[in-house]
Design a protein around this motif. Structure first.
Motif, PDB file in Angstrom:
ATOM      1  N   GLU A   1      58.788  89.955   9.526  1.00  0.00           N
ATOM      2  CA  GLU A   1      58.441  91.378   9.406  1.00  0.00           C
ATOM      3  C   GLU A   1      57.088  91.571   8.727  1.00  0.00           C
ATOM      4  N   THR A   2      56.741  90.716   7.774  1.00  0.00           N
ATOM      5  CA  THR A   2      55.444  90.859   7.098  1.00  0.00           C
ATOM      6  C   THR A   2      54.304  90.655   8.078  1.00  0.00           C
ATOM      7  N   GLU A   3      54.380  89.577   8.879  1.00  0.00           N
ATOM      8  CA  GLU A   3      53.328  89.319   9.868  1.00  0.00           C
ATOM      9  C   GLU A   3      53.281  90.418  10.924  1.00  0.00           C
ATOM     10  N   THR A   4      54.447  90.891  11.319  1.00  0.00           N
ATOM     11  CA  THR A   4      54.500  91.990  12.276  1.00  0.00           C
ATOM     12  C   THR A   4      53.838  93.237  11.699  1.00  0.00           C
TER      13      THR A   4
ATOM     14  N   SER B   1      53.226  99.448  22.908  1.00  0.00           N
ATOM     15  CA  SER B   1      53.328 100.106  21.607  1.00  0.00           C
ATOM     16  C   SER B   1      54.765 100.143  21.091  1.00  0.00           C
ATOM     17  N   HIS B   2      55.550  99.166  21.471  1.00  0.00           N
ATOM     18  CA  HIS B   2      56.963  99.077  21.103  1.00  0.00           C
ATOM     19  C   HIS B   2      57.210  97.652  20.615  1.00  0.00           C
ATOM     20  N   ILE B   3      57.504  97.501  19.324  1.00  0.00           N
ATOM     21  CA  ILE B   3      57.613  96.182  18.696  1.00  0.00           C
ATOM     22  C   ILE B   3      59.021  95.999  18.153  1.00  0.00           C
ATOM     23  N   ASP B   4      59.633  94.864  18.491  1.00  0.00           N
ATOM     24  CA  ASP B   4      60.997  94.560  18.069  1.00  0.00           C
ATOM     25  C   ASP B   4      60.996  93.364  17.121  1.00  0.00           C
ATOM     26  N   THR B   5      61.535  93.574  15.920  1.00  0.00           N
ATOM     27  CA  THR B   5      61.665  92.485  14.958  1.00  0.00           C
ATOM     28  C   THR B   5      63.030  92.600  14.299  1.00  0.00           C
ATOM     29  N   ALA B   6      63.291  91.799  13.265  1.00  0.00           N
ATOM     30  CA  ALA B   6      64.588  91.821  12.592  1.00  0.00           C
ATOM     31  C   ALA B   6      64.474  91.131  11.246  1.00  0.00           C
TER      32      ALA B   6
ATOM     33  N   GLY C   1      59.796 101.956  27.426  1.00  0.00           N
ATOM     34  CA  GLY C   1      60.608 101.098  28.282  1.00  0.00           C
ATOM     35  C   GLY C   1      60.360  99.616  28.165  1.00  0.00           C
ATOM     36  N   LEU C   2      59.232  99.200  27.577  1.00  0.00           N
ATOM     37  CA  LEU C   2      58.900  97.783  27.434  1.00  0.00           C
ATOM     38  C   LEU C   2      58.547  97.489  25.991  1.00  0.00           C
ATOM     39  N   ALA C   3      59.172  96.448  25.440  1.00  0.00           N
ATOM     40  CA  ALA C   3      58.934  96.081  24.043  1.00  0.00           C
ATOM     41  C   ALA C   3      58.478  94.638  23.937  1.00  0.00           C
ATOM     42  N   PHE C   4      57.655  94.387  22.923  1.00  0.00           N
ATOM     43  CA  PHE C   4      57.284  93.022  22.566  1.00  0.00           C
ATOM     44  C   PHE C   4      58.298  92.519  21.546  1.00  0.00           C
ATOM     45  N   GLY C   5      58.997  91.429  21.877  1.00  0.00           N
ATOM     46  CA  GLY C   5      59.991  90.857  20.983  1.00  0.00           C
ATOM     47  C   GLY C   5      59.434  89.715  20.162  1.00  0.00           C
ATOM     48  N   THR C   6      59.747  89.694  18.879  1.00  0.00           N
ATOM     49  CA  THR C   6      59.212  88.656  17.993  1.00  0.00           C
ATOM     50  C   THR C   6      60.224  87.542  17.711  1.00  0.00           C
ATOM     51  N   TRP C   7      61.385  87.587  18.362  1.00  0.00           N
ATOM     52  CA  TRP C   7      62.378  86.518  18.197  1.00  0.00           C
ATOM     53  C   TRP C   7      61.785  85.186  18.645  1.00  0.00           C
ATOM     54  N   ARG C   8      62.107  84.134  17.914  1.00  0.00           N
ATOM     55  CA  ARG C   8      61.662  82.758  18.182  1.00  0.00           C
ATOM     56  C   ARG C   8      60.209  82.514  17.818  1.00  0.00           C
TER      57      ARG C   8
ATOM     58  N   SER D   1      48.941  87.362  15.670  1.00  0.00           N
ATOM     59  CA  SER D   1      48.002  87.425  16.791  1.00  0.00           C
ATOM     60  C   SER D   1      48.686  87.915  18.058  1.00  0.00           C
ATOM     61  N   GLN D   2      49.921  87.507  18.279  1.00  0.00           N
ATOM     62  CA  GLN D   2      50.617  87.944  19.487  1.00  0.00           C
ATOM     63  C   GLN D   2      50.913  89.439  19.465  1.00  0.00           C
ATOM     64  N   VAL D   3      51.417  89.920  18.348  1.00  0.00           N
ATOM     65  CA  VAL D   3      51.702  91.352  18.247  1.00  0.00           C
ATOM     66  C   VAL D   3      50.412  92.144  18.410  1.00  0.00           C
ATOM     67  N   ARG D   4      49.352  91.678  17.767  1.00  0.00           N
ATOM     68  CA  ARG D   4      48.065  92.372  17.843  1.00  0.00           C
ATOM     69  C   ARG D   4      47.594  92.480  19.298  1.00  0.00           C
ATOM     70  N   GLN D   5      47.717  91.386  20.044  1.00  0.00           N
ATOM     71  CA  GLN D   5      47.227  91.402  21.420  1.00  0.00           C
ATOM     72  C   GLN D   5      48.134  92.220  22.332  1.00  0.00           C
ATOM     73  N   ALA D   6      49.431  92.182  22.086  1.00  0.00           N
ATOM     74  CA  ALA D   6      50.335  93.015  22.881  1.00  0.00           C
ATOM     75  C   ALA D   6      50.013  94.492  22.684  1.00  0.00           C
TER      76      ALA D   6
END
Length: 295
Positions: free
Chosen positions: A68-71, A57-62, A30-37, A46-51
Motif C-alpha cells: 500500500e505504501t508503494e501504491t 484510474s482504478h487501483i486495487d491493493t490490499a 470497468g478496468l482496474a490495475f491489480g497489485t497482487w503478486r 513504477s507499474q502503478v505510475r505507468q498504468a
C-alpha cells in the motif's frame, strides 16, 4: 446472459471500458490495475505510475499485499486529484488487527483521507462472524473512511448471511472469474445480479498465463484472428460481456522488456464479441482446464 448494472454509453465507446453504477449511487471504473503478486519495492510504484499515466484510474491493493505504501507513492506521483482516481483496498485481518485499526493504517500508507471501496478480503477474515464484521464495515463507511463497502471471495451462502443483518448492501463482490470456473461461479453471478451487487473479477487471464494447452486455446485463437486482437484482449472482452469489472495486471515478461505503458494502452480497448463468440468460449471453458492442471 448475466449483465450487471452499468452506466449508459454510446456506440462510439462500446469497445472501451465503461463505469458501472454501484447500488449506493457511486460509480466504479470497468478496468482496474491489480497489485497482487507484485510485492514491495520500486516495481509496484513504477507499474502503478505507468498504468495511471495511460488512463487506468482504478487501483486495487490490499492489506495482505503489503504494498500500500508503494501504491500510495505512485498515486501521489500521478498528480491526479483525489476525485480522479478510484482506490480499492481490503481488510485481510493481518496480525489479527481490527477493522478500525486496519483501515486507518491503510489510509496512512496510501496517503489518502478515504478509499473508494473497502472489501473484506475473504470470509475467514470475518471473525467472530460475518454480521459482526459487516457492522464494523458499515461503521467505517458512516465515518467517511470509505465511500463504498463490499466483500471478496464470498459465495452465495456467505452473502446471504451478510444480507440478513446488513443495513447497507455490499456494493461489490470481488471473485475469481475466467471461463474455466464460469460454470461453478454462475450461482454467485446470478445472486449478485439479483441483489444489485457488482461483480469484480480477478485472474481473468489464467487460461493463457497459467493453464495453456486446454480446450480454450482453439476458440481463443480463432476469435482473436477474427477480430485482429490477442487472446488476452478476448478474455478481457468475455469478462466484460459477463457484466463484471476487471482487475488485471501486466505480466512479468512485459515488464522485463519495458512494454508496461504499451500494454495498458492496448488493454484500454477490447473487441465487441458476438453472442457466438461468447457461447464458444463458455462451451470450451465448461470442458475444464487441461488435465495436467487438474492434478
Amino acid at each position: 446472459m448475466i449483465r450487471l448494472p452499468e452506466t449508459s454509453t454510446t456506440d462510439s465507446d462500446s469497445m472501451t471500458w465503461k463505469k458501472h453504477k454501484l447500488n449506493d449511487g457511486y460509480e466504479i471504473p470497468g478496468l482496474a490495475f491489480g497489485t497482487w503478486r507484485i510485492g514491495r519495492g520500486e516495481v509496484p510504484t513504477s507499474q502503478v505510475r505507468q498504468a495511471v499515466a495511460v488512463g487506468v484510474s482504478h487501483i486495487d491493493t490490499a492489506q495482505l499485499y503489503r504494498n500500500e505504501t508503494e501504491t500510495g507513492v505512485a498515486i501521489q506521483d500521478s498528480k491526479l486529484s483525489r476525485e480522479e482516481i478510484f482506490i480499492i483496498t481490503k481488510y485481510s485481518r493481518i496480525h489479527g488487527l481490527d477493522i478500525q485499526t486496519s483501515i486507518r493504517n491503510s489510509l496512512e500508507y496510501l496517503d489518502v483521507s478515504y478509499v473508494d471501496l473497502y472489501l473484506i478480503h475473504f470470509p475467514r477474515a470475518a471473525l467472530p462472524d460475518i454480521p459482526t464484521i459487516w457492522k464494523e464495515m458499515e461503521d467505517i463507511q458512516s465515518n467517511g473512511m470509505t465511500r463504498s463497502i463490499g466483500a471478496s471471495n464470498f459465495d452465495v451462502d456467505q452473502l446471504t448471511i451478510l444480507l440478513r443483518s446488513a443495513r447497507v448492501k455490499p456494493a461489490v463482490n470481488q471473485i475469481l472469474l475466467h471461463p474455466y470456473v464460469y460454470t461453478q461461479q454462475l450461482p454467485i453471478l446470478e445472486y449478485a445480479a439479483e441483489h444489485q451487487i457488482v461483480i469484480e473479477a480477478y485472474s481473468v487471464l489464467i487460461p493463457i498465463t497459467s493453464l495453456p494447452g486446454g480446450p480454450l486455446d482453439e476458440p481463443l485463437a480463432e476469435i482473436s484472428n477474427k477480430h485482429d486482437v490477442t487472446p488476452d484482449q478476448v478474455l478481457l472482452a468475455w469478462t466484460k460481456a459477463k457484466g463484471a469489472v476487471v482487475v488485471t495486471q501486466n505480466e512479468l515478461q512485459e515488464i522485463a522488456v519495458g512494454r508496461i505503458s504499451q500494454c495498458w494502452r492496448f488493454r484500454q480497448v477490447t473487441p465487441l464479441l458476438s453472442e457466438e463468440d461468447i457461447a464458444a468460449i463458455d462451451a470450451a471453458g465448461a470442458k475444464g482446464p487441461p488435465p495436467k492442471a487438474q492434478r
